[in-house]
Design an enzyme around this catalytic site. Structure first.
Site, PDB file in Angstrom:
ATOM      1  N   LEU A 136      -0.432   3.126   2.952  1.00  0.00           N
ATOM      2  CA  LEU A 136      -1.230   3.436   1.829  1.00  0.00           C
ATOM      3  C   LEU A 136      -0.921   4.214   0.833  1.00  0.00           C
ATOM      4  CD1 LEU A 136      -4.513   4.220   4.229  1.00  0.00           C
ATOM      5  CD2 LEU A 136      -3.953   2.011   2.822  1.00  0.00           C
ATOM      6  N   GLY A 137       0.297   5.060   1.186  1.00  0.00           N
ATOM      7  CA  GLY A 137       0.788   5.844   0.180  1.00  0.00           C
ATOM      8  C   GLY A 137       1.753   6.849   1.011  1.00  0.00           C
ATOM      9  N   GLY A 184       3.350  11.142  -0.163  1.00  0.00           N
ATOM     10  CA  GLY A 184       3.299  12.378  -0.760  1.00  0.00           C
ATOM     11  C   GLY A 184       4.321  13.223  -0.394  1.00  0.00           C
ATOM     12  N   GLY A 185       4.027  14.675  -0.856  1.00  0.00           N
ATOM     13  CA  GLY A 185       5.068  15.779  -0.137  1.00  0.00           C
ATOM     14  C   GLY A 185       5.212  15.807   1.010  1.00  0.00           C
ATOM     15  N   MET A 186       3.947  15.708   1.585  1.00  0.00           N
ATOM     16  CA  MET A 186       3.679  16.279   3.195  1.00  0.00           C
ATOM     17  C   MET A 186       4.183  15.088   4.292  1.00  0.00           C
ATOM     18  SD  MET A 186       2.526  19.229   3.668  1.00  0.00           S
ATOM     19  CE  MET A 186       1.624  19.213   4.930  1.00  0.00           C
ATOM     20  N   LYS A 228      -2.063   9.822   8.528  1.00  0.00           N
ATOM     21  CA  LYS A 228      -1.060  10.711   8.025  1.00  0.00           C
ATOM     22  C   LYS A 228       0.013  11.213   9.037  1.00  0.00           C
ATOM     23  CE  LYS A 228      -1.303  12.873   4.241  1.00  0.00           C
ATOM     24  NZ  LYS A 228      -1.457  13.991   3.240  1.00  0.00           N
ATOM     25  N   ASP A 246      -5.292  22.859  -2.541  1.00  0.00           N
ATOM     26  CA  ASP A 246      -4.343  21.695  -3.286  1.00  0.00           C
ATOM     27  C   ASP A 246      -5.348  20.720  -3.843  1.00  0.00           C
ATOM     28  OD1 ASP A 246      -2.340  20.416  -4.312  1.00  0.00           O
ATOM     29  OD2 ASP A 246      -1.637  19.580  -2.443  1.00  0.00           O
TER      30      ASP A 246
END
Length: 599
Positions: A31-32, A34-36, A53, A147
């Protein structure tokens, strides 16, 4: 999967470095990222889609991150709001930490604005009201998002969904934030975050105002550019609201007040949204989104990939279409070498990892890897015995018959007896003196009130018999680029590179780091009280702590190689216009607080 939708970024095919499974959840698409970490689509056993995630390996290797991640996940699981994506499963102890949330079939605010342009004022009012309700539930669980930004708000047909609440805090005190891994987005931070102040519920309110500006105008409230410039504007300048519709201005201005205590509460935000909508009740209708955006969400709902078949199910191969038969993936276990020895007549078989949380992905068209394949990103372990592992049975040891003892004459025996008697007599005298001396020592200890343990090797001997008197240095100004040594009295900044603690900054108070080359640092939780006892016992060691992750009142324990214990109470950074960049701290030192075996 529709190639058009995949190309549009809805559901991305798995790559060679993506997992095929996460702790029993079979991955259907990416799905995508990021930084984490990366986010994947999977399904529950009942077929409900979920978002998984998977945390980046760098964070997985940091004990402090795992400790905080576990705490935040437990708190996040208590959040069950209408406008949040609830956490339904997680594991902070596996080879790679992960968490699963309900899948929301909609784009983020950032993606929606990028594709469709600024949202209408009516939609923004509904968006802000939904986020405010979500924050009420999140704050009620004792969590500050930290955030909140357009990429952490999803748009669904029935309202927004806030995601990733509280997870950014897990990375705040890790050494990774000092090594180029960015957590948080400068364009959507609050002034107290940028200045290293105390972070609270009002911090999320400021971010909510920035999200509203971005959704309504298509640009951040404080502009774009280098992070240090954006953060300076957030702290010292007013936002650019020139592209904001008039009905949104009172709402946004109340959110973007510089002083946290003077910002609007979430209840006030909901009242302002109702007033701006000219309604006594905010009625969230099915058409709250623009038609083009709503149509895209409907299209996405119709093409969500289904659950992945379990291993062993028939998988079509390119050979069926006349293409070449694929070879086994590189990570698949090779066949059992011939001629290897066996144990009790059973051939050696590779065993599954202790926690098969994540499995490496297969190449397209290749059947799923069995469950015993190595864990995702786990170090490779050879499943077969090393060459030469087989050893012939060791023969029984040979003990030659000793020769008979030599004959001894009578005079030698007599002299030996006399010598032995003298040794016994001298030993008895020494033992008696030791008993007398020990009794005197015990009486002296009793009269002085000392509780020092007698003898050695016990747990109590791991620290001094009495606690040292603390030395306090309130209001200490710690200049950037300098070091301190806890053994100094008074505490004095040095330009040496080998002292107990340093403060490193990149020319301003933004991007500063407390660090050490050998001292053990621990950032205490808000529930932990800074004391000599606490600093002796905590073991979440690190060597770097980013100043931007600290709020006023944060405490840092120090344990030096020389046996000194220190407690740093962070009180803030110097003002932006101060020519000297420095941290304001209170320092308490217990010199000799650790015995050599404790260092």
């Amino acid at each position: 999967m529709s190639s058009e939708l995949a190309a549009a970024g809805f559901f991305q095919p798995l790559g060679a470095d993506d997992p095929q499974m996460v702790a029993g959840y079979r991955i259907a698409a990416r799905l995508g990222s990021g930084g984490m970490g990366k986010v994947y689509l999977s399904h529950t056993p009942g077929g409900r889609p979920v978002a998984i995630k998977v945390i980046r390996q760098e964070f997985a290797d940091d004990p402090e991150f795992r400790h905080r991640f576990k705490q935040e996940v437990v708190s996040a699981q208590r959040v069950q709001g209408l406008f949040t994506a609830p956490v339904i499963d997680a594991d902070a102890d596996g080879p790679v930490p992960w968490l699963a949330t309900a899948y929301v079939p909609g784009p983020t605010v950032a993606a929606a604005v990028a594709e469709h342009g600024p949202l209408p004022a009516r939609t923004v009012l509904m968006l802000v009201a939904g986020i405010a309700e979500a924050l009420q539930v999140i704050h009620g669980a004792g969590i500050v998002h930290r955030d909140l930004k357009p990429s952490n708000v999803l748009l669904a047909s029935d309202g927004p969904r806030v995601i990733d609440f509280g997870i950014a805090r897990a990375a705040d005190a890790t050494s990774l934030t000092a090594s180029g891994v960015a957590i948080g987005t400068p364009s959507f931070m609050a002034p107290e975050q940028a200045a290293g102040g105390r972070i609270g519920a009002a911090t999320d309110v400021f971010a909510l105002g920035q999200v509203a500006v971005y959704a309504a105008s298509g640009a951040p409230a404080y502009g774009e550019g280098p992070s240090h410039g954006v953060l300076y504007r957030i702290v010292h300048e007013e936002p650019d609201l020139s592209g904001l519709p008039a009905e949104l201005r009172p709402l946004v201005e109340r959110c973007l007040v510089k002083v946290p205590a003077e910002r609007a509460s979430l209840t006030e935000i909901l009242e302002l949204c109702r007033a701006a909508a000219d309604q006594t009740q905010l009625r969230r209708q099915e058409d709250w989104l623009p038609s083009g955006l709503a149509a895209g969400i409907t299209s996405r709902q119709g093409v969500v990939p289904g659950p992945v078949a379990a291993p062993g199910a028939p998988v079509p191969t390119p050979a069926a279409a006349g293409g070449p038969v694929p070879t086994a993936p590189a990570h698949q276990l090779p066949p059992m070498p011939a001629g290897l020895p066996t144990q009790a007549g059973v051939a050696h078989q590779p065993t599954a990892p202790a926690h098969p949380a994540v499995h490496a992905a297969s190449a397209p068209g290749v059947p799923a890897v069995p469950a015993q394949s190595p864990a995702f990103n786990a170090p490779y372990q050879n499943p077969y015995p090393p060459t030469g592992a087989y050893r012939a049975p060791t023969p029984a040891p040979y003990f030659p018959t000793p020769p008979p003892p030599p004959k001894r004459n009578r005079s030698a025996i007599v002299l030996g007896a006399i010598f032995g008697s003298l040794v016994l007599l001298l030993g008895g005298c020494a033992a008696l003196a030791n008993v007398i001396g020990k009794g005197n020592d015990d009486r002296r200890s009793a009269s002085s009130g000392s509780t020092a343990p007698q003898g050695g090797g016990g747990a109590a001997s791991a620290r001094p018999s009495t606690d040292p008197t603390p030395a306090s240095y309130p209001g200490f100004e710690f200049p950037a680029g300098y070091h301190i040594k806890l053994g100094d009295d008074p505490l004095t900044p040095h330009d040496s590179n080998y002292d107990d603690l340093y403060l490193s900054c990149g020319g301003s108070s933004i991007g500063c780091t407390f660090g050490s080359y050998g001292t053990r640092l621990v950032l205490l939780d808000s529930a932990e009280k800074g004391s000599l006892k606490t600093c002796r016992e905590v073991t979440r060691f690190t060597t770097q702590i980013k100043v931007e992750t600290l709020s006023k009142g944060a405490e840092i324990c120090m344990r030096t190689k020389s046996g000194n214990v220190g407690l740093i109470l962070f009180k803030g950074m110097s003002a932006q216009d101060d020519p000297s960049v420095h941290a304001k701290v209170d320092v308490t030192v217990w010199r000799g607080g650790l015995a050599p075996q404790d260092k």
